[in-house]
Design a protein around this motif. Sequence first.
Motif, PDB file in Angstrom:
ATOM      1  N   LEU A   1     -13.701   0.992   1.638  1.00 30.72           N
ATOM      2  CA  LEU A   1     -13.318   0.199   2.805  1.00 30.72           C
ATOM      3  C   LEU A   1     -13.500   1.001   4.093  1.00 30.72           C
ATOM      4  O   LEU A   1     -13.980   0.467   5.097  1.00 30.72           O
ATOM      5  N   THR A   2     -13.131   2.278   4.079  1.00 36.17           N
ATOM      6  CA  THR A   2     -13.308   3.088   5.292  1.00 36.17           C
ATOM      7  C   THR A   2     -14.781   3.171   5.659  1.00 36.17           C
ATOM      8  O   THR A   2     -15.144   3.087   6.840  1.00 36.17           O
TER       9      THR A   2
ATOM     10  N   ASP B   1       0.811  -1.218   0.000  1.00 35.44           N
ATOM     11  CA  ASP B   1       0.000   0.000   0.000  1.00 35.44           C
ATOM     12  C   ASP B   1       0.846   1.272   0.000  1.00 35.44           C
ATOM     13  O   ASP B   1       0.360   2.352   0.288  1.00 35.44           O
TER      14      ASP B   1
ATOM     15  N   SER C   1     -15.328   9.388   4.894  1.00 39.46           N
ATOM     16  CA  SER C   1     -15.007   8.370   3.898  1.00 39.46           C
ATOM     17  C   SER C   1     -14.861   8.976   2.509  1.00 39.46           C
ATOM     18  O   SER C   1     -13.982   8.572   1.738  1.00 39.46           O
TER      19      SER C   1
ATOM     20  N   GLN D   1      -7.726   4.761  11.447  1.00 40.49           N
ATOM     21  CA  GLN D   1      -7.612   4.599  10.002  1.00 40.49           C
ATOM     22  C   GLN D   1      -7.426   5.915   9.258  1.00 40.49           C
ATOM     23  O   GLN D   1      -6.739   5.968   8.241  1.00 40.49           O
TER      24      GLN D   1
ATOM     25  N   ARG E   1      -8.209   5.255  -2.960  1.00 39.39           N
ATOM     26  CA  ARG E   1      -8.355   3.821  -3.237  1.00 39.39           C
ATOM     27  C   ARG E   1      -9.118   3.072  -2.151  1.00 39.39           C
ATOM     28  O   ARG E   1      -9.719   2.026  -2.410  1.00 39.39           O
ATOM     29  N   TRP E   2      -9.144   3.594  -0.905  1.00 41.36           N
ATOM     30  CA  TRP E   2      -9.717   2.857   0.221  1.00 41.36           C
ATOM     31  C   TRP E   2     -10.987   3.508   0.758  1.00 41.36           C
ATOM     32  O   TRP E   2     -11.423   3.198   1.866  1.00 41.36           O
TER      33      TRP E   2
ATOM     34  N   GLN F   1     -10.984   0.627  -6.490  1.00 39.19           N
ATOM     35  CA  GLN F   1     -11.315   0.437  -5.074  1.00 39.19           C
ATOM     36  C   GLN F   1     -10.883  -0.959  -4.671  1.00 39.19           C
ATOM     37  O   GLN F   1     -11.147  -1.930  -5.379  1.00 39.19           O
ATOM     38  N   ASP F   2     -10.225  -1.046  -3.531  1.00 42.17           N
ATOM     39  CA  ASP F   2      -9.736  -2.335  -3.056  1.00 42.17           C
ATOM     40  C   ASP F   2     -10.225  -2.603  -1.636  1.00 42.17           C
ATOM     41  O   ASP F   2     -10.605  -1.689  -0.903  1.00 42.17           O
ATOM     42  N   GLY F   3     -10.215  -3.878  -1.271  1.00 42.32           N
ATOM     43  CA  GLY F   3     -10.549  -4.276   0.092  1.00 42.32           C
ATOM     44  C   GLY F   3     -12.011  -4.538   0.357  1.00 42.32           C
ATOM     45  O   GLY F   3     -12.380  -4.845   1.490  1.00 42.32           O
TER      46      GLY F   3
END
Length: 348
Positions: free
Chosen positions: A318-319, A86, A305, A222, A314-315, A267-269
């Motif tokens: 996920l957030t 990351d 978020s 986070q 990218r996250w 977007q990942d996760g």
Amino acid sequence: MVNLLMGASVVAATPAFGQAPSRPPCREVGDVVSATGEPNFIRIEPARAADLAQIGLDRAEIFERMRGTSIPETMGCWAMPVGNFDGQLISVGMSQWNYGTGSLQPLLVAWRESFRSRRRFKRALQSLAPTYGKLLFSKDCQKVPVDDRCRDGILAAHENGRINATLATELTALFESDPMLQVQTDAYVALLGEVRAEVLRLFPAMPITPRKVRWAIDTRVQQKSFPKDEDVARVRAKLSVMGEEERRARLHAMLDWYRGLSQSADQDGVAKDWAWNVDRWGCLIDTGRVDPEQVDLLHLTFLRSRTATGNSGRWQALTFSRRAKIVLGVGSVSGVRDGDCVRPAVAT
């Protein structure tokens, strides 16, 4: 995460920590016994403890929150190091402190200084990290950001995009050592002090519930910062003049944002989670099982978020997943599902 919803449509949580995806054996986060068998050896300063008690965090709850933080970060382990996937170079420890953001360097310095003797420090380092210890504690790796020589050395210890087995073993030994457990706890308790101040700012003259505290901890871990006063006031003013049906429609619009974002190319996760989340969260909205506190927290989650900037956003999905799961008590994060929502049967 604890299931905070009540009602017939919400059933017991599904996978508990012990049923989470498999991971190597590790020293697990908690109020553990020392390597020499001493119970309660991790210290929490009395003044810090008194401040945190004001938001409902006694010693047992502090360690419970540490464990809760560690589960999505390290699957409940005190160490579990990972490499540069990351862009953070190395992430390690129950809160995944890392070189990239500069959060790891202070922990390494604190561990070194805990020995109060250079000879003891060198002896411990030789025992725990004989190959990479000198690099990890070099001046180049203590700077924020790290110097090129540190970066090059760490990247040279990667194989196929992951840190090699020797570095992983040494980081695990270091972060599972008794002195580093104390350092990690000190850092986390300091973080909780910041959380306390932000909770009191964001929710003045309001009850400080466990849900708010858990939400605030995850936000701080986070994303570091919280919504600004003017943004919070603007959103709350809009919500205050909405009827129930309009608030419900706005929550569904938020889900539409999350659904679209989760399916976008960068977007990942969330691949294992978003569809289940959209369905269950939509069910909670439709069946009227989102209370006013949850509505407020979901909108505060949305504020942060949508401005998550790591790896150019990218996250973001996920957030939102992580915080919404805490807020609603129902959700899937990294394939681990808690709670559920069942829509009433339609009469035929």
